[in-house]
Every structure is written in structure tokens, then in C-alpha cells.
Design a protein around this motif. Structure first.
Motif, mmCIF file in Angstrom:
data_model
loop_
_atom_site.group_PDB
_atom_site.id
_atom_site.type_symbol
_atom_site.label_atom_id
_atom_site.label_comp_id
_atom_site.label_asym_id
_atom_site.label_seq_id
_atom_site.Cartn_x
_atom_site.Cartn_y
_atom_site.Cartn_z
ATOM 1 N N GLU A 121 -38.094 -8.641 -7.322
ATOM 2 C CA GLU A 121 -36.969 -9.418 -7.838
ATOM 3 C C GLU A 121 -35.658 -8.761 -7.420
ATOM 4 O O GLU A 121 -35.543 -7.535 -7.421
ATOM 5 C CB GLU A 121 -37.053 -9.507 -9.364
ATOM 6 N N VAL A 122 -34.652 -9.581 -7.073
ATOM 7 C CA VAL A 122 -33.361 -9.063 -6.628
ATOM 8 C C VAL A 122 -32.251 -9.640 -7.490
ATOM 9 O O VAL A 122 -32.199 -10.853 -7.745
ATOM 10 C CB VAL A 122 -33.093 -9.405 -5.146
ATOM 11 N N PHE A 123 -31.356 -8.773 -7.943
ATOM 12 C CA PHE A 123 -30.151 -9.182 -8.671
ATOM 13 C C PHE A 123 -28.967 -8.509 -7.994
ATOM 14 O O PHE A 123 -28.889 -7.284 -7.949
ATOM 15 C CB PHE A 123 -30.232 -8.766 -10.138
ATOM 16 N N SER A 124 -28.055 -9.320 -7.427
ATOM 17 C CA SER A 124 -26.928 -8.777 -6.668
ATOM 18 C C SER A 124 -25.629 -9.442 -7.108
ATOM 19 O O SER A 124 -25.143 -10.379 -6.472
ATOM 20 C CB SER A 124 -27.156 -8.983 -5.165
ATOM 21 N N PRO A 125 -25.037 -8.967 -8.191
ATOM 22 C CA PRO A 125 -23.820 -9.601 -8.716
ATOM 23 C C PRO A 125 -22.574 -9.222 -7.924
ATOM 24 O O PRO A 125 -22.528 -8.194 -7.252
ATOM 25 C CB PRO A 125 -23.748 -9.032 -10.137
ATOM 26 N N VAL A 126 -21.560 -10.053 -8.023
ATOM 27 C CA VAL A 126 -20.249 -9.754 -7.451
ATOM 28 C C VAL A 126 -19.438 -9.031 -8.521
ATOM 29 O O VAL A 126 -19.091 -9.613 -9.546
ATOM 30 C CB VAL A 126 -19.511 -11.038 -7.011
#
Length: 297
Positions: A121-126
Motif C-alpha cells: 500500500e502507498v500513501f503519498s500526501p502533498v
């Protein structure tokens, strides 16, 4: 940084183990004998020193929370080092701050493609910038705003920072046979004789960034009257600005947190200068134009 770091916040939630990782990138750190001064082809000694100071400060802050910074050194491609660790450490979720530079986008795509193929799973917030540049362009009909006024009208108000304070973080997991390096000293990077290099008075790190921000915002009258380009650009030991640009650039200070702290000052004053020349306006511009990685299993 630890404050306003959605990637860290997401990684720590309901995680048994968290791996805070920074990979030393030879693209920016490899010594270049042809450079006019000590450093690499893309970064001088002052910039590298600031980065290393920032990493040491981050490591110290993480250790106070029961964790630590895991420093890896890439042989050539950072994405190869990240993908290898994801596999070897059996990582279930990858959380990292989104970057918008072309080199970073290509690097991160290689990593996210590997993660997708591996069921990670990938979570890449700005969170490095005030706004998501891609979102601004989409809202503006597929074109970047060409004036500050159109930018403000399109962007609206920046999102609130994540300001939850942590008393502890999950411990790191088993790193197998990986050599976990301490943050290197500048002299260990092979830049040659640095005895004659000037050491700037501005030290890197989240601790110094927050200290400088709070000191700057204590003078509410100065904040309210701040106006670019007025001020003495040659002032050095007592600069005419906050000198927080490098801290924003390296992620030591959250642009969202800084912006909303300025708004708190404005609410306590009768009048203040307006964007784009105001302090908030300058942060908005820099926060739009401007990495830490956290994994958990």
C-alpha cells in the motif's frame, strides 16, 4: 520533520513497527573534482552541511520518541535502494511526502510501480507545499495560473496542518543484515580539505526552524508591517527577512504551519500588509513553488 508530517502520521497509526528512512543520494552528494569549490556537481558544501545538520536533528527528535532515523546510502539509483529495503524488510505500507520535481517524480514512480507489483500500500500526501500544484492546474482549466491574483482565486485557503503531538512512536522493525549508518559528517563525504570553508550562522534542522519562526513571529508589529521588496537585502547577521526559506526547502519547517501561524498573528493586529508583498503572501508563493520517507509493516 516531525511536526505536520502526514506521511509519518499515517505510518504510525495502528502500526507495530515503523521504519523512518533517509537515503543518501549520490546524484547530489557525490564529490565532483571539477566543481569550482568543494562539493558535488549539484550542491555546494553549505547546502550539504545544512542537509546533514537537518538529518542529525531529525534523528535526535525521533530518538526522543523511541525511534531513530535509518540512513541508507544508494550506490547509484535511490529507487533501487528503496525497493530492495521494501522487499527485504517485508514492508506492508509505504508513506512518503509527494515531490513535484521531474527527477523526483521519475524516481518515485519506479518505487510506487514496484510497490504496486508487490502488493504494498502507498500513501503519498502533498505536504511540502501549501497546495498540490497538479490540483491548482486542474482547477484552473489545465493551465498554471499566470498571476498571483489568479493563483489566489484558484487556490483558496491552504489546508490546516496536522499538529498532533506524539509522546512516542512505534519502534523500528528488524533490519536484517543492513548496515545502518549514522548521519555522516561532512568530512566523510570525500570533499577534500574544508578547513578554509566558511561556516554559515544558519544551522539546519527542525529544531532551529521552529525556534527561528517563533522568534520572528514574536514581533507582531514587524509581521504586520512586513512588505517585500522593502528591507535591506544586504543585511546578514540580522537579516531583514525570517531566513526560513532553506528550512522550507529542506522540509524542516511546514509551509502550512508557518502560514497559519502568521494568520494567527494577523488576527491579533488591527491592520497588516496584503499579499503578495506581505509575509503571508511570500510564504504562499514560496510554499506553492517549493523528503522524508516512512514505512511501516
Amino acid at each position: 520533520r516531525v511536526h505536520d508530517n502526514p506521511a509519518l502520521d499515517a505510518a504510525r497509526r495502528s502500526a507495530a513497527r515503523v521504519y523512518p528512512v533517509f537515503v543518501l543520494d549520490p546524484r547530489y552528494l557525490r564529490p565532483d573534482p571539477a566543481a569550482p569549490s568543494p562539493g558535488s556537481a549539484r550542491a555546494g558544501v553549505a547546502r550539504v552541511r545544512f542537509l546533514l545538520e537537518s538529518l542529525r536533528d531529525l534523528d535526535a527528535r525521533l530518538r526522543r520518541l523511541g525511534s531513530r532515523l535509518l540512513v541508507l546510502r544508494a550506490r547509484d539509483d535511490v529507487s533501487d535502494a528503496v525497493c530492495a529495503a521494501l522487499k527485504d524488510w517485508n514492508i506492508g505500507k509505504l508513506c512518503f511526502e509527494s515531490d513535484t520535481e521531474p527527477y523526483a517524480l521519475a524516481r518515485d514512480k519506479r518505487v510506487t510501480d514496484f510497490a504496486a507489483a508487490s502488493g504494498i500500500e502507498v500513501f503519498s500526501p502533498v505536504s511540502h507545499t501549501l497546495f498540490d500544484p497538479a490540483e491548482i492546474i486542474e482547477k484552473n482549466g489545465g493551465r498554471p495560473p499566470l498571476t498571483y491574483q489568479s493563483f489566489v482565486a484558484t487556490a483558496g485557503e491552504p489546508p490546516k496542518p496536522v499538529m498532533e503531538k506524539y509522546s512516542e512512536l512505534p519502534p523500528i522493525g528488524d533490519t536484517g543484515g543492513y548496515e545502518l549508518l549514522p548521519v555522516p559528517k561532512l568530512e566523510e563525504l570525500g570533499y577534500g580539505d574544508l578547513s578554509q570553508e566558511y561556516i554559515p550562522p544558519f544551522r539546519g534542522g527542525e529544531t532551529e526552524a521552529l525556534k527561528r519562526m517563533r522568534e520572528s513571529l514574536q514581533d507582531k508589529e514587524w509581521v504586520a508591517k512586513f512588505e517585500k521588496p522593502k528591507g535591506d537585502p544586504s543585511a546578514f547577521l540580522k537579516p531583514a527577512t525570517t531566513v526560513l526559506s532553506p528550512y522550507l526547502k529542506f522540509g524542516c519547517l511546514s509551509a502550512r504551519y508557518f502560514y497559519h501561524c502568521i494568520q494567527d498573528v494577523y488576527r491579533s493586529t488591527k491592520t497588516h500588509t496584503k499579499p503578495p508583498v506581505s509575509l503571508a503572501g511570500q510564504v504562499a508563493v514560496e510554499g506553492f513553488l517549493l523528503h522524508s520517507v516512512f514505512w511501516h509493516s
